[in-house]
Scaffold this active site. Structure first.
Site, PDB file in Angstrom:
ATOM      1  N   ALA A 147      -1.450   6.211   7.326  1.00 40.03           N
ATOM      2  CA  ALA A 147      -1.931   7.553   7.015  1.00 40.03           C
ATOM      3  C   ALA A 147      -1.364   8.060   5.691  1.00 40.03           C
ATOM      4  CB  ALA A 147      -1.601   8.499   8.161  1.00 40.03           C
ATOM      5  N   ARG A 148      -0.171   8.620   5.727  1.00 35.83           N
ATOM      6  CA  ARG A 148       0.495   9.120   4.531  1.00 35.83           C
ATOM      7  C   ARG A 148       1.989   8.821   4.637  1.00 35.83           C
ATOM      8  NH1 ARG A 148      -3.937   9.219   2.890  1.00 35.83           N
ATOM      9  NH2 ARG A 148      -5.075  10.919   1.830  1.00 35.83           N
ATOM     10  N   ASP A 169       1.552   0.696   5.108  1.00 36.64           N
ATOM     11  CA  ASP A 169       0.536   0.630   4.062  1.00 36.64           C
ATOM     12  C   ASP A 169       0.666   1.812   3.103  1.00 36.64           C
ATOM     13  OD1 ASP A 169      -1.750  -0.650   2.885  1.00 36.64           O
ATOM     14  OD2 ASP A 169      -2.942   1.040   3.613  1.00 36.64           O
ATOM     15  N   GLU A 181       4.205   6.709  -4.023  1.00 34.67           N
ATOM     16  CA  GLU A 181       3.467   5.461  -4.210  1.00 34.67           C
ATOM     17  C   GLU A 181       3.275   5.207  -5.705  1.00 34.67           C
ATOM     18  OE1 GLU A 181      -0.178   5.788  -2.008  1.00 34.67           O
ATOM     19  OE2 GLU A 181       0.819   5.336  -0.106  1.00 34.67           O
ATOM     20  N   HIS A 230      -1.240   0.424   0.017  1.00 26.45           N
ATOM     21  CA  HIS A 230      -2.254   1.437   0.368  1.00 26.45           C
ATOM     22  C   HIS A 230      -3.666   0.864   0.231  1.00 26.45           C
ATOM     23  CE1 HIS A 230      -3.021   6.056   0.535  1.00 26.45           C
ATOM     24  NE2 HIS A 230      -3.935   5.389   1.226  1.00 26.45           N
ATOM     25  N   TRP A 258      -7.778   0.760   3.803  1.00 27.36           N
ATOM     26  CA  TRP A 258      -9.138   1.305   3.755  1.00 27.36           C
ATOM     27  C   TRP A 258     -10.135   0.336   3.115  1.00 27.36           C
ATOM     28  CZ3 TRP A 258     -10.975   1.075  -1.138  1.00 27.36           C
ATOM     29  CH2 TRP A 258     -10.012   0.965  -2.161  1.00 27.36           C
TER      30      TRP A 258
END
Length: 344
Positions: free
Chosen positions: A256-257, A281, A286, A305, A308
């Site tokens: 998520a974050r 992730d 970041e 990240h 997705w």
């Protein structure tokens, strides 16, 4: 400078001007919908610099929103009546974005690739693929003997905890059920849990059991997935205090974050053995700075990240916008509206 392109215009429809910052896939989807809108290609422009030129803005984090002006730019929101963002999360965007009457997001577009990433992480943790690879007859025999005396783990019968149960949580739950996992879910807003909307082709309500606190979820889970939006209320929701409730040997997955997690507390929990593994992730920030301990910790799998990522992501995002644009043109209520900064 923006360039103009028109789609076929039925005489009974208005002709709103749509500023497109999402590239050719979005332009194609809007054209194919035949909504009679004028498209302005402004992918290389700052969103706030073109606000006066259109009624609708399709934009995303990479269009300047990762480092937006802290104060509302002069002329914003211009003539804009609606902004649709290509991301599901809205924490990238400044409060002044909501000076526009309507803001919507791309909630659910990445649910399937993220769910597959999560299941891959769970399977990798259970089966330890890297340690099973052999490169000689001696390794073959040694690895076979090790698996004989210490069998590989099964996901079947283990408990998966979902912190957050939107489109992503539901997609994960559906796939987890196929592997025989018991799935628990928790939402920060208890009233929303029992009435969580069911998305097509995702887990039915009876496939998930609800718990009433994050602490209860931690205590019962073999794997815990963070799938919450980042808000002021969820910032570092997983911290030294809440991690004390984790079932020993927990596998933590964050898709998520990064700021949902106190990374210092995570490192301590990894070092003392309470957390067996963390699949991350996302991080805060970041990327992490050079030399950060999460890069090299033996119990951490860190990816940049990309959960997705899928070949059809641009097309799905574009179609979601085109569907909503149809509602806008027809004067219908928009889907996936975000009510204000810090909400979801």
């Amino acid at each position: 400078m923006p360039s103009s392109l028109s789609s076929p215009s039925p005489s009974f429809l208005p002709r709103p001007v749509v500023i497109n910052q999402a590239g050719p896939a979005a332009a194609h989807a809007v054209q194919a919908a035949g909504l009679g809108v004028q498209l302005l290609d402004a992918e290389s422009d700052a969103p706030w610099a073109v606000a006066a030129q259109g009624d609708v803005l399709l934009t995303g984090p990479r269009n300047g929103w990762l480092k937006p002006p802290p104060a509302r730019p002069a002329g914003w929101p211009g003539r804009l009546r609606w902004v649709h963002v290509t991301s599901a999360g809205v924490d990238y965007y400044p409060p002044w974005l909501w000076d526009v009457p309507q803001v919507s997001c791309s909630r659910g577009v990445a649910a399937v690739p993220i769910a597959e990433y999560v299941l891959a992480a769970l399977l990798d943790h259970a089966k330890t693929w890297t340690s099973l690879r052999v490169h000689s007859p001696q390794q073959w025999r040694a690895t076979f003997d090790r698996a004989t005396h210490s069998p590989l783990a099964l996901l079947q019968g283990q408990t998966l905890g979902l912190a957050g149960y939107g489109a992503i949580g539901q997609a994960i739950a559906q796939r987890a059920a196929a592997l025989g996992l018991r799935t628990l879910a928790w939402r920060r807003t208890p009233a929303a849990s029992a009435a969580a909307p069911q998305h097509p082709s995702r887990a039915p309500a009876d496939a998930v059991q609800w718990v009433d606190s994050l602490e209860a979820l931690l205590a019962q889970s073999d794997h815990l997935v963070l799938a919450l939006p980042l808000t002021a209320q969820t910032h570092q929701v997983l911290n030294a205090q809440t991690l004390q409730h984790a079932r020993p040997g927990l596998h933590l997955v964050n898709i998520a974050r990064g700021a949902l997690l106190d990374q210092t507390a995570l490192l301590q929990a990894l070092d003392d053995g309470r957390i067996a593994r963390a699949t991350l992730d996302v991080t805060d920030p970041e990327p992490l700075p050079e030399g950060h301990p999460l890069y090299h910790h033996p119990r951490v799998v860190l990816t940049p990240h990309l959960s997705w990522s899928a070949a059809n992501a641009p097309a799905l995002t574009a179609q979601k916008f085109a569907d909503n644009l149809g509602r806008y043109v027809r004067g219908e209520a928009l889907h996936d509206l975000v009510r204000g900064h810090g909400s979801y």
